[in-house]
Design an enzyme around this catalytic site. Structure first.
Site, PDB file in Angstrom:
ATOM      1  CD  GLU A 111      -7.530   6.555   4.732  1.00  0.00           C
ATOM      2  OE1 GLU A 111      -8.078   6.570   3.613  1.00  0.00           O
ATOM      3  OE2 GLU A 111      -6.420   7.092   4.956  1.00  0.00           O
ATOM      4  CG  HIS A 150      -1.918   1.064   1.302  1.00  0.00           C
ATOM      5  ND1 HIS A 150      -3.090   0.964   2.027  1.00  0.00           N
ATOM      6  CD2 HIS A 150      -1.928   2.306   0.769  1.00  0.00           C
ATOM      7  CE1 HIS A 150      -3.775   2.085   1.928  1.00  0.00           C
ATOM      8  NE2 HIS A 150      -3.081   2.923   1.172  1.00  0.00           N
ATOM      9  CG  ASP A 167      -1.580   5.633   2.884  1.00  0.00           C
ATOM     10  OD1 ASP A 167      -1.828   5.432   1.686  1.00  0.00           O
ATOM     11  OD2 ASP A 167      -2.418   6.124   3.673  1.00  0.00           O
ATOM     12  CG  ASP A 168      -0.008   8.928   0.733  1.00  0.00           C
ATOM     13  OD1 ASP A 168       0.056   8.908  -0.508  1.00  0.00           O
ATOM     14  OD2 ASP A 168      -1.027   8.580   1.361  1.00  0.00           O
ATOM     15  CG  HIS A 194      -7.660   3.470  -0.208  1.00  0.00           C
ATOM     16  ND1 HIS A 194      -6.971   2.932  -1.260  1.00  0.00           N
ATOM     17  CD2 HIS A 194      -6.762   4.241   0.471  1.00  0.00           C
ATOM     18  CE1 HIS A 194      -5.714   3.357  -1.224  1.00  0.00           C
ATOM     19  NE2 HIS A 194      -5.557   4.150  -0.185  1.00  0.00           N
ATOM     20  CG  HIS A 251      -1.295   6.253  -2.409  1.00  0.00           C
ATOM     21  ND1 HIS A 251      -2.446   6.108  -3.135  1.00  0.00           N
ATOM     22  CD2 HIS A 251      -1.567   5.771  -1.166  1.00  0.00           C
ATOM     23  CE1 HIS A 251      -3.392   5.572  -2.374  1.00  0.00           C
ATOM     24  NE2 HIS A 251      -2.880   5.362  -1.170  1.00  0.00           N
TER      25      HIS A 251
HETATM   26  N1  ADE Z   1      -4.592   8.802  -1.749  1.00  0.00           N
HETATM   27  C1  ADE Z   1      -3.340   8.852  -1.259  1.00  0.00           C
HETATM   28  N2  ADE Z   1      -3.329   8.450   0.014  1.00  0.00           N
HETATM   29  C2  ADE Z   1      -4.611   8.114   0.337  1.00  0.00           C
HETATM   30  C3  ADE Z   1      -5.238   7.618   1.499  1.00  0.00           C
HETATM   31  N3  ADE Z   1      -4.570   7.370   2.627  1.00  0.00           N
HETATM   32  N4  ADE Z   1      -6.568   7.411   1.467  1.00  0.00           N
HETATM   33  C4  ADE Z   1      -7.257   7.667   0.360  1.00  0.00           C
HETATM   34  N5  ADE Z   1      -6.712   8.127  -0.766  1.00  0.00           N
HETATM   35  C5  ADE Z   1      -5.393   8.346  -0.785  1.00  0.00           C
HETATM   36 ZN    ZN Z   2      -3.708   4.801   0.614  1.00  0.00          ZN
END
Ligand code: ADE
Ligand code: ZN
Length: 342
Positions: A200, A17, A278-279, A197, A19
């Site tokens: 969350e 996971h 994630d990011d 997703h 991005h």
């Molecule tokens: N796009 C990038 N990170 C995300 C996240 N945590 N949840 C939803 N969309 C995303």
């Molecule tokens: Zn994500």
């Protein structure tokens, strides 16, 4: 032997996971802006970093989409992806499955092929030069409509050989899975794996929707599934992987304290949880930092760490022989560390 921070860093891992647009470090953002003659809204790297304080998912997404505007040329997408892959190598990530958001680029006039070209060229180089294997997943932005998702799928179908799956991301609440049932059905018929997703910020119903309407092979996040006992039973029964992102959850206020993060409870209830970043450029850590943080906050055992990594190898879309190699590497690592994994 006991677990140490060093052993966690050396542990072979997979990331499921991630991005790629969320790996844009402030320094690279400024370099690309400079290269492309773009004026950023922030005067310095420090000013940009100072803006990384988010009350919720939408707060973060606003900055994340703004960041994508520096990605113009194929080489920009290459440089972004290569920077992540080199970092992944230093963190003993052996296999990674990467999301990208085509509509975040096509919506600003950047052709799908240009983004895809830069990303996949870097993935090819990583396999050849670093031995790091990968899969690429194109995500649908759920705040956009189904017609836009259908057009994006049409574009993806022209490059089937370079794409493993379809995903669903962006603003969750108010954009339920049912909006994308038809596009996911078509993508799966065409041979793409599906992930989404769910849970969350959105309610357990969205996780049910991802399972029953979208036909997913993994749930991205899934935190709020724990509110629904029947849903937990279903996820356990199906061995449905959850790609959990602890530092993301903390930074986006999905949890208020890592000590109360549900990861340990997920494992104890028999859910197939994995750890992911994630990011990472926005949330204060890559995969190792996520593992180190939950290990410390939740007092995870060596058996639990082993299970988390093994789950991610099993849940990956790596082909059979590669998957077996990854699992063997983990087994060998655990043995050499003297970890009790049974
Ligand atoms: N796009 C990038 N990170 C995300 C996240 N945590 N949840 C939803 N969309 C995303
Ligand atoms: Zn994500």
């Amino acid at each position: 032997m006991t677990v140490t921070p060093d052993s966690i860093c050396r542990m072979p891992k997979a990331e499921l996971h991630l991005h790629i647009e969320g790996t844009l470090e402030p320094g690279l953002c400024f370099r690309l802006a400079d290269r492309n003659g773009i004026k950023l809204a922030y005067g310095s790297v420090a000013d940009l970093k100072a803006a990384y304080r988010f009350a919720n998912l939408q707060d973060f997404l606003d900055l994340y989409y703004q960041g994508t505007h520096v990605l113009i040329e194929e080489q920009d997408f290459y440089d972004l992806t290569w920077a992540y892959l080199e970092k992944a190598r230093t963190q003993t990530i052996l296999h990674t499955e990467i999301f990208f958001d085509p509509q975040a680029h096509t919506g600003r006039g950047i052709p799908f092929e240009r983004a895809l070209g830069g990303i996949t060229r870097a993935l090819g180089d990583a396999e050849a030069k670093l031995g790091l294997t990968s899969n690429l997943i194109f995500c649908m932005l759920r705040h956009l409509d189904a017609a836009s998702a259908e057009r994006t799928l049409d574009q993806a179908l022209e490059h089937k050989d370079r794409l493993a799956g379809i995903g669903l991301d962006s603003s969750e609440v108010g954009h339920p899975p049912e909006n994308f049932k038809a596009v996911f059905e078509r993508a799966r018929k065409e041979g793409f794996r599906a992930v989404a997703h769910a849970g969350e910020e959105g309610p357990p119903e969205y996780v049910w929707g991802a399972l029953d309407l979208l036909g997913v092979s993994r749930i991205d996040h899934g935190n709020r599934a724990l509110e629904d006992a029947a849903l937990v039973d279903r996820l356990v029964r199906d061995r449905m992987p959850l790609t959990v992102c602890p530092l993301s959850n903390l930074k986006l206020s999905v949890v208020d304290d890592l000590a109360r993060h549900p990861l340990r409870e997920m494992l104890e209830r028999g859910l197939m949880a994995t750890v992911n970043s994630d990011d990472p450029a926005y949330f204060g850590g890559y995969l190792n930092e996520n593992f180190l943080a939950v290990w410390a906050a939740l007092d995870l055992s060596e058996g639990q760490l082993f299970t988390l990594v093994r789950n991610s190898f099993e849940a990956s879309f790596a082909e059979g022989a590669r998957k077996q190699t990854l699992i063997t590497r983990l087994d060998d690592f655990a043995k050499s560390e003297g970890w009790q994994t049974g």
